[in-house]
Design a protein around this motif. Structure first.
Motif, PDB file in Angstrom:
ATOM      1  N   LEU A 155       0.730  -1.194  -0.070  1.00 20.83           N
ATOM      2  CA  LEU A 155      -0.165  -0.004  -0.074  1.00 20.83           C
ATOM      3  C   LEU A 155       0.802   1.392   0.191  1.00 20.83           C
ATOM      4  N   VAL A 156       1.776   1.154   0.909  1.00 21.06           N
ATOM      5  CA  VAL A 156       2.678   2.160   1.018  1.00 21.06           C
ATOM      6  C   VAL A 156       3.489   2.852  -0.358  1.00 21.06           C
ATOM      7  N   ASN A 157       4.039   1.421  -0.939  1.00 25.21           N
ATOM      8  CA  ASN A 157       4.682   1.738  -1.951  1.00 25.21           C
ATOM      9  C   ASN A 157       3.868   2.238  -3.278  1.00 25.21           C
ATOM     10  N   CYS A 158       2.415   1.740  -3.239  1.00 25.82           N
ATOM     11  CA  CYS A 158       1.634   2.533  -4.255  1.00 25.82           C
ATOM     12  C   CYS A 158       1.567   3.753  -4.155  1.00 25.82           C
ATOM     13  N   LEU A 159       1.635   4.249  -2.987  1.00 26.82           N
ATOM     14  CA  LEU A 159       1.293   5.738  -2.694  1.00 26.82           C
ATOM     15  C   LEU A 159       2.350   6.446  -3.007  1.00 26.82           C
ATOM     16  N   THR A 160       3.511   6.125  -2.660  1.00 23.65           N
ATOM     17  CA  THR A 160       4.938   6.764  -2.865  1.00 23.65           C
ATOM     18  C   THR A 160       5.576   6.632  -4.239  1.00 23.65           C
ATOM     19  N   GLY A 161       5.080   5.501  -4.778  1.00 27.12           N
ATOM     20  CA  GLY A 161       5.786   5.146  -5.909  1.00 27.12           C
ATOM     21  C   GLY A 161       6.937   4.099  -5.565  1.00 27.12           C
ATOM     22  N   ASP A 162       7.045   3.042  -6.238  1.00 26.26           N
ATOM     23  CA  ASP A 162       8.093   2.240  -6.024  1.00 26.26           C
ATOM     24  C   ASP A 162       9.259   2.135  -6.686  1.00 26.26           C
ATOM     25  N   THR A 163       9.740   3.586  -6.755  1.00 26.77           N
ATOM     26  CA  THR A 163      11.060   3.905  -7.699  1.00 26.77           C
ATOM     27  C   THR A 163      12.100   4.181  -6.382  1.00 26.77           C
ATOM     28  N   GLU A 164      13.586   4.280  -7.124  1.00 23.74           N
ATOM     29  CA  GLU A 164      14.746   4.452  -6.326  1.00 23.74           C
ATOM     30  C   GLU A 164      14.467   5.968  -5.581  1.00 23.74           C
ATOM     31  N   ASP A 165      14.114   7.000  -6.358  1.00 29.38           N
ATOM     32  CA  ASP A 165      13.889   8.214  -5.651  1.00 29.38           C
ATOM     33  C   ASP A 165      12.720   8.300  -4.563  1.00 29.38           C
ATOM     34  N   THR A 166      11.732   7.492  -4.658  1.00 34.29           N
ATOM     35  CA  THR A 166      10.601   7.758  -3.913  1.00 34.29           C
ATOM     36  C   THR A 166      10.499   6.548  -2.746  1.00 34.29           C
ATOM     37  N   ARG A 167      11.138   5.552  -3.132  1.00 38.12           N
ATOM     38  CA  ARG A 167      10.853   4.416  -2.163  1.00 38.12           C
ATOM     39  C   ARG A 167      11.506   4.435  -0.819  1.00 38.12           C
ATOM     40  N   LEU A 168      10.558   3.943   0.053  1.00 35.39           N
ATOM     41  CA  LEU A 168      11.379   4.532   1.764  1.00 35.39           C
ATOM     42  C   LEU A 168      12.489   3.523   1.671  1.00 35.39           C
ATOM     43  N   THR A 169      13.311   3.728   2.806  1.00 37.38           N
ATOM     44  CA  THR A 169      14.312   2.764   3.204  1.00 37.38           C
ATOM     45  C   THR A 169      13.764   1.684   4.239  1.00 37.38           C
ATOM     46  N   SER A 170      14.273   0.547   4.411  1.00 39.47           N
ATOM     47  CA  SER A 170      13.870  -0.351   5.144  1.00 39.47           C
ATOM     48  C   SER A 170      13.407   0.018   6.499  1.00 39.47           C
ATOM     49  N   GLU A 171      14.277   0.596   7.179  1.00 40.15           N
ATOM     50  CA  GLU A 171      14.040   1.120   8.458  1.00 40.15           C
ATOM     51  C   GLU A 171      12.919   2.108   8.547  1.00 40.15           C
ATOM     52  N   GLU A 172      12.826   3.183   7.437  1.00 39.17           N
ATOM     53  CA  GLU A 172      11.593   4.134   7.359  1.00 39.17           C
ATOM     54  C   GLU A 172      10.174   3.201   7.004  1.00 39.17           C
ATOM     55  N   MET A 173      10.253   2.120   6.185  1.00 41.35           N
ATOM     56  CA  MET A 173       9.153   1.466   6.038  1.00 41.35           C
ATOM     57  C   MET A 173       8.858   0.514   7.480  1.00 41.35           C
ATOM     58  N   ARG A 174       9.804  -0.019   7.916  1.00 40.53           N
ATOM     59  CA  ARG A 174       9.605  -0.653   9.282  1.00 40.53           C
ATOM     60  C   ARG A 174       8.879   0.116  10.457  1.00 40.53           C
TER      61      ARG A 174
END
Length: 215
Positions: A155-174
């Motif tokens: 869901l978060v990746n859909c909202l932010t865009g799953d690209t290198e520039d917009t993808r959250l880091t693992s820690e941010e996602m966690r």
């Protein structure tokens, strides 16, 4: 489905008239164009206006080829549905098609009745309960009846865009998923169920106005 004007009996015609403000001539005209009793019942009980029904039928017909327009209960492939401007830029467009599709092949294709159900759920007339129910199903990417960490990450990746520039880091996602579960997971089982989701949504006044598709 697929009832034609020549097959329309007097009892069914009377039932149509009781459920609508249409004349016999208007009913026969739309039934001739493959609109079934169920569709009439759907748009009346869901609050869809007659003008919206006409607009929906026109838009749906535009997605059909010339040969397909004479086929009752025709399904429009998801690829064509996604060409609609109202869905084209929606990050959940494929999930929306899959949720509202009644295809046994689970291919996201839509009949006109499916299309009406979609528009009904996204209309201004739909209640918070209806909108939150379908939003939950759309976000439940693995269709298991709960929103777990994987669903929330998708869901978060859909909202932010799953690209290198917009993808959250693992820690941010966690941390984000942890915060979501802290706020939403009332029974602390590590997932969000429909009731918990609706409880959260009920505190979001902008949800109803944002969960909308207008043709």
């Amino acid at each position: 489905m697929g009832t034609t004007a020549s097959q329309l009996g007097k009892e069914l015609l009377s039932e149509y008239q009781e459920l609508t403000f249409l004349t016999k001539q208007e009913i026969l005209l739309y039934v001739f164009k493959h609109l079934s009793f169920l569709i009439f019942k759907t748009f009346i009980t869901s609050g869809l206006l007659f003008s919206v029904l006409c607009s929906a039928h026109k838009r749906f017909s535009e997605l059909l080829t010339k040969d397909e327009k004479d086929i009752p209960n025709i399904r429009v492939p998801m690829e064509r549905i996604l060409t609609l401007p109202e869905l084209k830029s929606n990050p959940f467009r494929k999930r929306i098609c899959h949720v509202f599709s009644t295809s046994q092949h689970k291919d996201g294709s839509l009949t006109f009745e499916d299309f009406l159900d979609l528009l009904s759920a996204f209309s201004d007339s739909a209640t918070m309960e209806i909108k939150s129910h379908y939003a939950f199903r759309i976000f439940d990417f693995d269709d298991d009846g709960t929103l777990d960490s994987d669903d929330l990450q998708t869901l978060v990746n859909c909202l932010t865009g799953d690209t290198e520039d917009t993808r959250l880091t693992s820690e941010e996602m966690r941390q984000l998923i942890s915060n979501i579960l802290d706020e939403s997971d009332i029974d602390k089982d590590g997932t969000v169920n429909l009731s918990e989701f609706q409880h959260v949504i009920s505190r979001s006044p902008d949800f109803i106005s944002s969960f909308k598709i207008v043709l």
